[in-house]
Design a protein around this motif. Structure first.
Motif, short mmCIF file in Angstrom:
data_model
loop_
_atom_site.label_atom_id
_atom_site.label_comp_id
_atom_site.label_asym_id
_atom_site.label_seq_id
_atom_site.Cartn_x
_atom_site.Cartn_y
_atom_site.Cartn_z
N SER A 21 -37.88 -0.68 -73.94
CA SER A 21 -36.99 -0.17 -73.02
C SER A 21 -37.59 1.12 -72.53
CB SER A 21 -35.48 -0.56 -72.78
OG SER A 21 -34.97 0.48 -73.90
N VAL A 22 -37.05 1.60 -71.27
CA VAL A 22 -37.56 2.87 -70.72
C VAL A 22 -36.40 3.89 -71.47
CG1 VAL A 22 -37.41 4.30 -68.61
CG2 VAL A 22 -38.59 1.98 -68.49
N GLU A 23 -35.19 3.33 -71.62
CA GLU A 23 -34.15 4.19 -72.12
C GLU A 23 -34.42 4.68 -73.74
OE1 GLU A 23 -33.22 1.42 -70.64
OE2 GLU A 23 -32.08 2.02 -69.02
N LEU A 63 -41.61 8.99 -67.16
CA LEU A 63 -40.70 7.70 -67.24
C LEU A 63 -39.29 8.08 -66.46
CD1 LEU A 63 -41.10 6.88 -71.16
CD2 LEU A 63 -41.66 5.42 -69.25
N LEU A 64 -38.86 9.08 -66.58
CA LEU A 64 -37.72 9.62 -65.78
C LEU A 64 -37.81 9.26 -64.34
CD1 LEU A 64 -36.23 12.30 -67.84
CD2 LEU A 64 -35.23 10.11 -67.58
N ASN A 65 -39.14 9.61 -63.76
CA ASN A 65 -39.56 9.29 -62.29
C ASN A 65 -39.48 7.85 -61.97
OD1 ASN A 65 -39.65 12.05 -61.40
ND2 ASN A 65 -41.85 12.07 -61.91
N TYR A 66 -39.95 6.95 -62.85
CA TYR A 66 -40.08 5.60 -62.75
C TYR A 66 -38.74 5.06 -62.85
CZ TYR A 66 -40.35 0.95 -64.27
OH TYR A 66 -40.36 -0.47 -64.24
N LEU A 67 -37.58 5.45 -63.65
CA LEU A 67 -36.38 4.99 -63.83
C LEU A 67 -35.55 5.35 -62.62
CD1 LEU A 67 -34.49 3.67 -65.60
CD2 LEU A 67 -33.82 5.47 -66.70
N SER A 68 -35.82 6.61 -62.08
CA SER A 68 -34.83 7.12 -61.05
C SER A 68 -35.24 6.36 -59.56
CB SER A 68 -35.06 8.75 -60.76
OG SER A 68 -36.32 8.81 -60.22
N GLU A 73 -28.57 4.35 -61.14
CA GLU A 73 -27.39 4.37 -62.07
C GLU A 73 -27.74 4.41 -63.51
OE1 GLU A 73 -27.80 1.51 -59.93
OE2 GLU A 73 -26.50 2.57 -58.04
N ARG A 74 -28.84 3.63 -63.93
CA ARG A 74 -29.24 3.71 -65.23
C ARG A 74 -29.79 5.27 -65.47
NH1 ARG A 74 -33.15 -1.12 -66.08
NH2 ARG A 74 -33.87 0.11 -67.92
N TYR A 75 -30.61 5.65 -64.68
CA TYR A 75 -31.10 7.25 -64.89
C TYR A 75 -30.03 8.15 -64.99
CZ TYR A 75 -33.03 11.37 -62.89
OH TYR A 75 -33.27 12.61 -63.00
N LYS A 76 -28.86 7.93 -63.96
CA LYS A 76 -27.79 9.09 -64.19
C LYS A 76 -27.22 8.96 -65.51
CE LYS A 76 -27.24 10.11 -59.31
NZ LYS A 76 -26.41 10.11 -58.24
N GLN A 77 -26.86 7.78 -65.87
CA GLN A 77 -26.12 7.63 -67.39
C GLN A 77 -27.13 8.09 -68.21
OE1 GLN A 77 -25.56 3.58 -68.07
NE2 GLN A 77 -24.45 3.88 -69.99
#
Length: 90
Positions: A21-23, A63-68, A73-77
């Motif tokens: 997972s990205v996280e 990865l953070l760009n992709y998630l944002s 919501e998952r990005y901010k968490q």
């Protein structure tokens, strides 16, 4: 060290989540970044480790760009849990 206690809590969660997972990938890059940063404080002229750190920072940034873009919501968490700065969009 509060951050080390937090890292151990997240590493217990890894059994629940998928390692792909990205996280989880961002979490593992963050732990590597923190270890390399503490290493480079002692060894300032270790240029190969500096290069490795820059590569890991770039991977985490992508990865953070992709998630944002996919799920804000998952990005901010994730940003809040890992206590890292929010990325600046262009």
């Amino acid at each position: 060290m509060i951050k080390n206690a937090f890292i151990s809590v997240i590493s217990q969660k890894e059994n629940e989540e998928s390692r792909g997972s990205v996280e989880f990938q961002v979490f593992s890059f963050t732990t590597k970044i923190r270890k390399l940063t503490s290493h480079l404080e002692l060894h300032k002229k270790d240029y190969s480790s500096q290069r490795g750190l820059r590569k890991i920072l770039g991977k985490r940034q992508r990865l953070l760009n992709y998630l944002s873009k996919k799920n804000i919501e998952r990005y901010k968490q994730l940003i809040g849990e890992l206590d890292i700065r929010e990325i600046k969009t262009r």
